[in-house]
Write a protein that holds these residues in place. Structure first.
Motif, PDB file in Angstrom:
ATOM      1  N   PHE A 165       0.815  -1.207   0.000  1.00 15.60           N
ATOM      2  CA  PHE A 165       0.000   0.000   0.000  1.00 15.60           C
ATOM      3  C   PHE A 165       0.853   1.264   0.000  1.00 15.60           C
ATOM      4  CE2 PHE A 165      -2.498  -3.111   2.715  1.00 15.60           C
ATOM      5  CZ  PHE A 165      -3.080  -3.694   1.604  1.00 15.60           C
ATOM      6  N   ARG A 173      -5.292   3.480   1.910  1.00 15.44           N
ATOM      7  CA  ARG A 173      -4.478   2.446   2.545  1.00 15.44           C
ATOM      8  C   ARG A 173      -5.258   1.761   3.665  1.00 15.44           C
ATOM      9  NH1 ARG A 173       0.963   4.976   4.508  1.00 15.44           N
ATOM     10  NH2 ARG A 173       0.935   5.853   2.421  1.00 15.44           N
ATOM     11  N   GLU A 200       0.093   0.700  10.031  1.00 12.14           N
ATOM     12  CA  GLU A 200      -0.265  -0.462   9.227  1.00 12.14           C
ATOM     13  C   GLU A 200       0.197  -1.748   9.917  1.00 12.14           C
ATOM     14  OE1 GLU A 200      -0.173  -0.183   4.900  1.00 12.14           O
ATOM     15  OE2 GLU A 200       1.581  -1.473   5.019  1.00 12.14           O
TER      16      GLU A 200
END
Lengths: 293, 303
Positions: A165, A173, A200
């Motif tokens: 991403f 994302r 993330e």
């Protein structure tokens, strides 16, 4: 043996005219079946090199990798890869791009079932309406959805994701992280993902492996992430440990970054004797990385 | 009346039949000296919004005023920093900035212009690269030139259109700190467009989410009452930071969650195993059908 993927003393050396550049040195990691592991580190630290050796796209200089009890030699459909850019064939539709691999690994199945597999994964990633469009007609985020569907559709033993991403804006994302984690949970896959996005990694991973800066990159520390699953972004953000872990990771990255950023490292006095025979090569590799960053 | 004011501004593109509404009923008031961040998805209409303020686009309806004057065309009272730098490649750092200074202050003496340009090159820490061309600079350095050029025009308001989106995380952090420092020195009015909520919270006085398009509109503005200077690491301890962050992210993700696939077809996933392509074909032993997962289980149980 409960370890599904074993990376043992993995080393990558690129020969240069000025001697060997050791990018990754004695990298060790064990991943259990069904685990989601994130490799985090700065650009140029060698994390993608590690991943590319697991994919089989990059030759291994030393050490070895075992997946499900079998040593890995070269690339294969037992590992589904999601690249940073989706790498779709532009003259094929999203559906045809996914079918390309499905036709290979499910060659004993009949056409109807293969079609069902491709349609299933493309729908699950949210492309039910656009699966017959060509990549040029899709947004960057949608193209990466095709990339995810293509990797899962092969029913691989393991998923390998290389900053999938990185090219998307932070909100798209987040959407795609949700898509990925739901598929991962549904299919009970083992995953290894490279990223430099702290949020993330915290949202997705069971364990976060922090890599030290290259050259000679290795495992710096491993962080266990115990947020309950299935994870919901709101719940994760509200978890009392979230910001503690986040700060810890940012500090880790900043400290490593500062080690290579200040001018002191770049302006190594030319007169100082090299630390070892490969010293100048190291410095050269370091400078290459610095200029790259 | 506020310094910059947008009242019921709407904008769409395309002819009547295939018209796409991009922005709908945008209302925004910004006071002098305020730093406002507008955060939204790519494709939501953020750049359209800033182009309207810049005067590069005309609104279909509604009013835009800056300092009580209606915005009808672009002008040097608004300095813009674009995501793609927009520098002239055949001019050096100095010449790129000089061009802007000369256009705005044609009556200054050559000496004054030169000193003015050099002052702004120094502010963005580019003095060593003064005579380099954009092609010889990194992305971060090019964006510094672009920032210096906008500041050197001494605009009433600074418009930043995703200035840091094209940069890697490290360079981004450095430039965020720099923008924060420059802003705290002369307290210009700033409107920054970004897709990164963290960036907005770190830099701005007020953060406003722009809902996902089409027909995007501004959400509820949040005052960022976190004391400055704000440290990227220490801010993680700040309960307000977590609260604002959560609120913004939730608003934006919810604004997008509404559209679903219209196709409602029953999905079937065949429970078949992939074949091992590394084995030769005769290893199948005459099997012509794929292995079903439920068959695999039976084998495991009986073994």
């Amino acid at each position: 043996m409960s370890d599904y993927l074993v990376i043992d003393n993995l080393t990558k050396i690129y020969p240069t005219p000025k001697g060997d550049a050791v990018i990754v040195k004695d990298f060790n990691l064990r991943i259990k079946k069904g685990e989601f592991v994130c490799l985090i580190g700065h650009s140029g630290c060698g994390k993608s090199t590690v991943l590319s050796m697991v994919t089989g796209l990059n030759e291994i200089t030393g050490g070895g990798i075992i997946l499900a009890g079998k040593e890995l030699v070269g690339p294969g459909p037992d590992r589904g890869i999601v690249f940073q850019s989706p790498c779709l064939l532009p003259w094929m539709t999203a559906f045809e791009n996914v079918m390309l691999g499905v036709d290979q690994v499910f060659f004993t199945a009949d056409k109807a079932e293969r079609k069902q597999i491709a349609e299933y994964y493309l729908s699950v990633v949210g492309l039910a309406d656009s699966m017959h469009k060509k990549p040029a007609e899709l947004s960057q985020g949608m193209r990466q959805r095709v990339g995810i569907a293509r990797a899962f559709a092969l029913s691989p033993k393991m998923l390998l994701l290389d900053e999938p991403f990185g090219m998307l804006d932070s909100l798209t994302r987040m959407e795609l992280q949700q898509v990925l984690i739901e598929l991962w949970r549904r299919d009970k896959k083992t995953a290894l993902m490279v990223t430099h996005d702290v949020d993330e990694a915290l949202f997705l991973a069971d364990r976060i492996v922090c890599m030290t800066n290259g050259p000679e990159a290795e495992v710096g520390e491993i962080l266990e992430v115990h947020f309950p699953r299935p994870r919901d972004r709101k719940a994760v953000l509200e978890h009392p440990d979230y910001y503690k872990l986040r700060e810890h990771l940012i500090a880790f990255l900043e400290e490593r970054a500062h080690k290579k950023l200040p001018k002191t490292k770049i302006d190594l006095p030319k007169s100082s004797p090299p630390q070892n025979p490969n010293g100048s090569a190291h410095r050269k590799a370091l400078n290459v990385l610095l200029n790259h960053a | 009346m506020a310094f910059l004011e947008l009242k019921n501004v709407s904008k769409g593109f395309g002819a009547n039949g295939s018209r796409a509404e991009v922005l709908r009923d945008i209302n925004l008031q910004i006071e002098k000296g305020e730093f406002v961040a507008i955060v939204g998805f790519s494709g939501a209409g953020k750049t359209t919004l800033i182009s309207l303020i810049a005067g590069l686009l005309k609104a279909d309806s509604g009013n835009l005023t800056l300092n009580d004057l209606e915005i009808t065309a672009p002008g040097p009272d608004r300095g813009i920093v674009f995501q793609n730098y927009s520098l002239l490649p055949w001019l050096s750092v100095f010449e790129n900035i000089f061009l802007a200074v000369e256009a705005v202050n044609p009556n200054w003496s050559p000496q004054k212009k030169k000193e003015h340009v050099e002052k702004y090159i120094a502010i963005v820490n580019l003095t060593p690269a003064r005579d380099k061309k954009p092609g010889e600079l990194s992305g971060g350095m090019r964006q510094r030139v672009s920032v210096a050029r906008a500041l050197a025009m001494n605009p009433q308001i600074l418009l930043l259109d995703e200035p840091l989106s094209a940069l890697d995380a490290l360079t981004r952090a450095t430039l965020q700190d720099e923008i924060s420092r420059i802003w705290s020195e002369d307290k210009k009015t700033v409107v920054m467009i970004t897709n990164d909520p963290d960036e907005g919270i770190l830099l701005a006085d007020r953060i406003i989410p722009l809902s996902a398009g089409p027909g995007a509109t501004l959400g509820h503005a949040i005052q960022i009452d976190i004391p400055r200077p704000r440290d990227r690491k220490a801010i993680n301890h700040e309960p307000r930071f977590k609260e604002i962050r959560r609120e913004i992210i939730e608003y934006l993700l919810n604004s997008k969650g509404e559209h679903h696939a219209t196709l409602t077809k029953k999905l079937i996933l065949p429970d078949i195993e992939p074949e091992d392509l590394s084995l030769p074909r005769h290893a199948l032993g005459g099997r012509t059908k794929p292995i079903r997962r439920r068959e695999v289980k039976e084998i495991e149980v009986s073994a």
